[in-house]
Design a protein around this motif. Structure first.
Motif, PDB file in Angstrom:
ATOM      1  N   ALA A 148       1.362  -4.374 -15.549  1.00 62.30           N
ATOM      2  CA  ALA A 148       2.044  -3.840 -14.136  1.00 62.30           C
ATOM      3  C   ALA A 148       0.911  -3.178 -13.498  1.00 62.30           C
ATOM      4  CB  ALA A 148       3.337  -3.319 -14.450  1.00 62.30           C
ATOM      5  N   ARG A 149       0.997  -3.384 -12.369  1.00 63.86           N
ATOM      6  CA  ARG A 149       0.235  -2.647 -11.408  1.00 63.86           C
ATOM      7  C   ARG A 149       0.833  -1.685 -10.356  1.00 63.86           C
ATOM      8  NH1 ARG A 149      -1.534  -8.450 -11.064  1.00 63.86           N
ATOM      9  NH2 ARG A 149      -0.364  -8.589  -8.848  1.00 63.86           N
ATOM     10  N   VAL A 150       0.203  -0.394 -10.735  1.00 62.98           N
ATOM     11  CA  VAL A 150       0.964   0.762  -9.784  1.00 62.98           C
ATOM     12  C   VAL A 150       0.017   1.403  -8.937  1.00 62.98           C
ATOM     13  CG1 VAL A 150       2.119   2.857 -10.064  1.00 62.98           C
ATOM     14  CG2 VAL A 150       2.300   1.095 -11.987  1.00 62.98           C
ATOM     15  N   VAL A 151       0.224   1.570  -7.522  1.00 63.28           N
ATOM     16  CA  VAL A 151      -0.527   2.301  -6.753  1.00 63.28           C
ATOM     17  C   VAL A 151      -0.029   3.560  -6.115  1.00 63.28           C
ATOM     18  CG1 VAL A 151      -2.148   2.199  -4.721  1.00 63.28           C
ATOM     19  CG2 VAL A 151      -1.810   0.053  -5.903  1.00 63.28           C
ATOM     20  N   ILE A 152      -0.776   4.626  -6.273  1.00 65.23           N
ATOM     21  CA  ILE A 152      -0.234   5.964  -5.548  1.00 65.23           C
ATOM     22  C   ILE A 152      -0.732   6.005  -4.077  1.00 65.23           C
ATOM     23  CG2 ILE A 152       0.185   8.521  -5.892  1.00 65.23           C
ATOM     24  CD1 ILE A 152      -0.716   8.089  -8.695  1.00 65.23           C
ATOM     25  N   ASP A 153       0.254   6.065  -3.360  1.00 67.97           N
ATOM     26  CA  ASP A 153      -0.307   5.782  -1.951  1.00 67.97           C
ATOM     27  C   ASP A 153       0.652   6.595  -1.004  1.00 67.97           C
ATOM     28  OD1 ASP A 153      -1.297   5.194   0.591  1.00 67.97           O
ATOM     29  OD2 ASP A 153      -0.520   3.178   0.605  1.00 67.97           O
ATOM     30  N   PRO A 154       0.611   8.200  -1.279  1.00 68.81           N
ATOM     31  CA  PRO A 154       1.626   8.756  -0.718  1.00 68.81           C
ATOM     32  C   PRO A 154       1.882   8.782   1.026  1.00 68.81           C
ATOM     33  CG  PRO A 154      -0.269  10.250  -1.081  1.00 68.81           C
ATOM     34  CD  PRO A 154      -0.319   8.839  -1.607  1.00 68.81           C
ATOM     35  N   ARG A 155       0.999   8.211   1.557  1.00 73.53           N
ATOM     36  CA  ARG A 155       1.045   7.983   3.192  1.00 73.53           C
ATOM     37  C   ARG A 155       1.408   6.254   3.490  1.00 73.53           C
ATOM     38  NH1 ARG A 155      -3.740  10.807   5.237  1.00 73.53           N
ATOM     39  NH2 ARG A 155      -4.761  10.308   3.285  1.00 73.53           N
ATOM     40  N   ALA A 156       1.512   5.698   2.352  1.00 74.30           N
ATOM     41  CA  ALA A 156       1.929   4.281   2.512  1.00 74.30           C
ATOM     42  C   ALA A 156       0.808   3.570   3.506  1.00 74.30           C
ATOM     43  CB  ALA A 156       3.261   3.984   3.224  1.00 74.30           C
ATOM     44  N   GLY A 157      -0.490   3.917   3.079  1.00 75.38           N
ATOM     45  CA  GLY A 157      -1.613   3.409   4.260  1.00 75.38           C
ATOM     46  C   GLY A 157      -2.122   2.005   3.716  1.00 75.38           C
ATOM     47  N   LEU A 158      -1.854   1.473   2.590  1.00 76.39           N
ATOM     48  CA  LEU A 158      -2.213   0.113   2.006  1.00 76.39           C
ATOM     49  C   LEU A 158      -1.556  -0.955   2.797  1.00 76.39           C
ATOM     50  CD1 LEU A 158      -4.253  -0.172  -0.030  1.00 76.39           C
ATOM     51  CD2 LEU A 158      -2.485  -0.504  -1.996  1.00 76.39           C
ATOM     52  N   SER A 159      -2.196  -1.791   3.018  1.00 73.53           N
ATOM     53  CA  SER A 159      -1.702  -3.040   3.786  1.00 73.53           C
ATOM     54  C   SER A 159      -1.233  -4.122   2.689  1.00 73.53           C
ATOM     55  CB  SER A 159      -2.884  -3.905   4.724  1.00 73.53           C
ATOM     56  OG  SER A 159      -3.675  -4.599   3.946  1.00 73.53           O
ATOM     57  N   HIS A 160      -0.454  -5.185   3.411  1.00 77.27           N
ATOM     58  CA  HIS A 160       0.228  -5.911   2.343  1.00 77.27           C
ATOM     59  C   HIS A 160      -0.918  -7.162   1.799  1.00 77.27           C
ATOM     60  CE1 HIS A 160       4.399  -6.077   3.887  1.00 77.27           C
ATOM     61  NE2 HIS A 160       4.248  -4.660   3.610  1.00 77.27           N
ATOM     62  N   GLN A 161      -1.910  -7.176   2.452  1.00 76.34           N
ATOM     63  CA  GLN A 161      -3.078  -8.194   1.997  1.00 76.34           C
ATOM     64  C   GLN A 161      -3.884  -7.824   0.812  1.00 76.34           C
ATOM     65  OE1 GLN A 161      -2.494  -7.703   5.441  1.00 76.34           O
ATOM     66  NE2 GLN A 161      -1.410  -9.321   5.099  1.00 76.34           N
ATOM     67  N   HIS A 162      -3.671  -6.522   0.186  1.00 78.74           N
ATOM     68  CA  HIS A 162      -4.553  -6.273  -1.093  1.00 78.74           C
ATOM     69  C   HIS A 162      -4.003  -7.200  -2.287  1.00 78.74           C
ATOM     70  CE1 HIS A 162      -6.919  -2.952   0.885  1.00 78.74           C
ATOM     71  NE2 HIS A 162      -6.215  -2.742   1.713  1.00 78.74           N
ATOM     72  N   LEU A 163      -5.260  -7.231  -2.988  1.00 75.37           N
ATOM     73  CA  LEU A 163      -5.011  -8.130  -4.173  1.00 75.37           C
ATOM     74  C   LEU A 163      -4.133  -7.404  -5.169  1.00 75.37           C
ATOM     75  CD1 LEU A 163      -8.570  -9.464  -4.739  1.00 75.37           C
ATOM     76  CD2 LEU A 163      -6.853 -10.526  -4.343  1.00 75.37           C
ATOM     77  N   VAL A 164      -4.153  -6.074  -5.134  1.00 78.58           N
ATOM     78  CA  VAL A 164      -2.676  -5.442  -5.987  1.00 78.58           C
ATOM     79  C   VAL A 164      -1.576  -6.258  -5.987  1.00 78.58           C
ATOM     80  CG1 VAL A 164      -3.975  -3.419  -6.741  1.00 78.58           C
ATOM     81  CG2 VAL A 164      -2.731  -3.540  -4.724  1.00 78.58           C
ATOM     82  N   TRP A 165      -1.141  -6.692  -4.744  1.00 83.16           N
ATOM     83  CA  TRP A 165      -0.074  -7.014  -4.537  1.00 83.16           C
ATOM     84  C   TRP A 165       0.308  -8.588  -4.540  1.00 83.16           C
ATOM     85  CZ3 TRP A 165       1.519  -2.602  -5.035  1.00 83.16           C
ATOM     86  CH2 TRP A 165       1.285  -1.596  -4.256  1.00 83.16           C
ATOM     87  N   ARG A 166      -0.745  -9.180  -4.846  1.00 83.96           N
ATOM     88  CA  ARG A 166      -0.607 -10.712  -5.070  1.00 83.96           C
ATOM     89  C   ARG A 166       0.401 -11.186  -5.835  1.00 83.96           C
ATOM     90  NH1 ARG A 166      -3.816  -9.380  -8.230  1.00 83.96           N
ATOM     91  NH2 ARG A 166      -4.139 -10.210 -10.482  1.00 83.96           N
ATOM     92  N   ASP A 167       1.050 -12.050  -5.477  1.00 81.30           N
ATOM     93  CA  ASP A 167       2.193 -12.522  -6.370  1.00 81.30           C
ATOM     94  C   ASP A 167       2.014 -13.339  -7.550  1.00 81.30           C
ATOM     95  OD1 ASP A 167       4.884 -13.241  -7.088  1.00 81.30           O
ATOM     96  OD2 ASP A 167       5.432 -14.313  -5.135  1.00 81.30           O
ATOM     97  N   ASP A 168       1.925 -12.718  -8.479  1.00 83.00           N
ATOM     98  CA  ASP A 168       1.347 -13.581  -9.754  1.00 83.00           C
ATOM     99  C   ASP A 168       2.551 -13.493 -10.995  1.00 83.00           C
ATOM    100  OD1 ASP A 168       0.963 -10.923 -10.229  1.00 83.00           O
ATOM    101  OD2 ASP A 168      -1.283 -11.147 -10.894  1.00 83.00           O
TER     102      ASP A 168
END
Ligand SMILES: NC(=O)c1ccc[n+]([C@@H]2O[C@H](COP(=O)([O-])OP(=O)(O)OC[C@H]3O[C@@H](n4cnc5c(N)ncnc54)[C@H](OP(=O)(O)O)[C@@H]3O)[C@@H](O)[C@H]2O)c1
Length: 271
Positions: free
Chosen positions: A124-144
């Motif tokens: 599983a992939r977990v990102v700590i991003d307190p200010r929610a700065g990450l966009s939807h496009q990043h590879l960690v979020w790909r639907d696999d």
């Protein structure tokens, strides 16, 4: 220039057929209830097999140069480690339920966090991003089909990408307690965790006494400048420094320092 070398293509995976077979057998053995057969893989990875203090095993990893750098001044870390170090990282991923990174790494590297070099299940992939700065496009979020969790500070507005669980946790001055992160992941059946980076994230888990082990993978490179591996509170006396029991293992040209942090690890069952 060293920095252009660091940008080059991934180190060639030169894992032999024999090493592949050893890994395949080790993987089955690791997830069985049988004792591990004696082998180099057993001596590196056995400490990650069973928890000691609660029901979690937490391992951090840092790939660094001889002069303690994890990335250039511009934030490039590909590729500090050689093929041996990279295979080791993929082996770590194959043994854990979840990989955790900080938002700095997601932005700088856009990593896939998969097990590509060897046999194994993607964690599983977990990102700590307190200010929610990450966009939807990043590879960690790909639907696999792999579980994905976005850890954001409570009160921050965030709309997660499809198939991504939003985990909102309380923060003090923007900092989320690593122990709380672990406990929250544990509630989602995560028991073995890799804190993969970067420096800030791994340092916060060390400072919070939340790591069982740290795999420091040292490459024979002197960068001479760049991001340091750790950012811990300053100390005045050498007796305040962390002096750790270690075991070393050669990984091709890289060396992994398997650091035992159990003397300072807190139990997550308490409180
Ligand atoms: N060589 C290696 O092994 C390796 C591995 C990974 C990354 N890297 C390199 O390392 C660099 C990124 O490292 P980094 O230290 O700058 O960033 P990072 O550790 O990836 O991310 C740090 C950020 O994550 C958030 N964060 C992490 N833990 C948190 C916590 N407990 N509570 C609240 N927020 C938390 C914070 O975000 P906010 O800033 O929003 O507060 C923090 O500033 C990149 O250059 C990457 O290429 C190298």
């Amino acid at each position: 220039m060293l920095s252009s070398k660091l940008q080059s293509s991934p180190p060639t995976d030169n894992i032999s057929l024999e090493q592949q077979q050893e890994w395949d057998e080790f993987l089955v053995n690791f997830f069985s209830n049988e004792p591990l057969s004696k082998s180099p893989l057993q001596s590196i990875f056995e400490p990650l097999r069973y928890p000691t203090f609660d029901d979690m095993v937490v391992v951090g990893q840092i790939g660094q140069t001889l002069d303690g750098r994890i990335a250039t001044v511009t934030g490039q870390s590909r590729y500090v480690n050689g093929p041996g170090g990279l295979t080791h990282l993929h082996q770590l991923r194959a043994l854990v339920d979840a990989v955790v990174i900080g938002v700095g790494t997601a932005l700088a590297d856009d990593p896939q966090l998969t097990v590509r070099q060897i046999k194994g299940k993607n964690p599983a992939r977990v990102v700590i991003d307190p200010r929610a700065g990450l966009s939807h496009q990043h590879l960690v979020w790909r639907d696999d089909g792999v579980k994905k969790i976005w850890i954001v500070a409570e009160g921050v507005t965030a709309s997660p990408p499809p198939q991504v669980e939003l985990m909102m946790l309380p923060a003090q001055n923007g900092a989320i307690d690593p122990a709380l992160i672990l406990k929250s992941l544990n509630l989602r059946a995560v028991k073995r965790i890799l804190i993969e980076g970067g420096a800030e994230t791994v340092s916060r888990f060390i400072a919070a006494k939340c790591l069982d082990r740290l795999h420091l993978i040292v490459a024979p490179i002197i960068m001479g400048s760049g991001r340091l591996s750790f950012n811990l509170p300053p100390i005045e006396h050498m007796d305040q420094a962390l002096r750790l029991p270690i075991q070393t293992h050669q990984l091709g040209n890289d060396v992994v320092f398997d650091c035992d942090l159990q003397t300072q690890r807190i139990s997550l069952n308490k409180e």
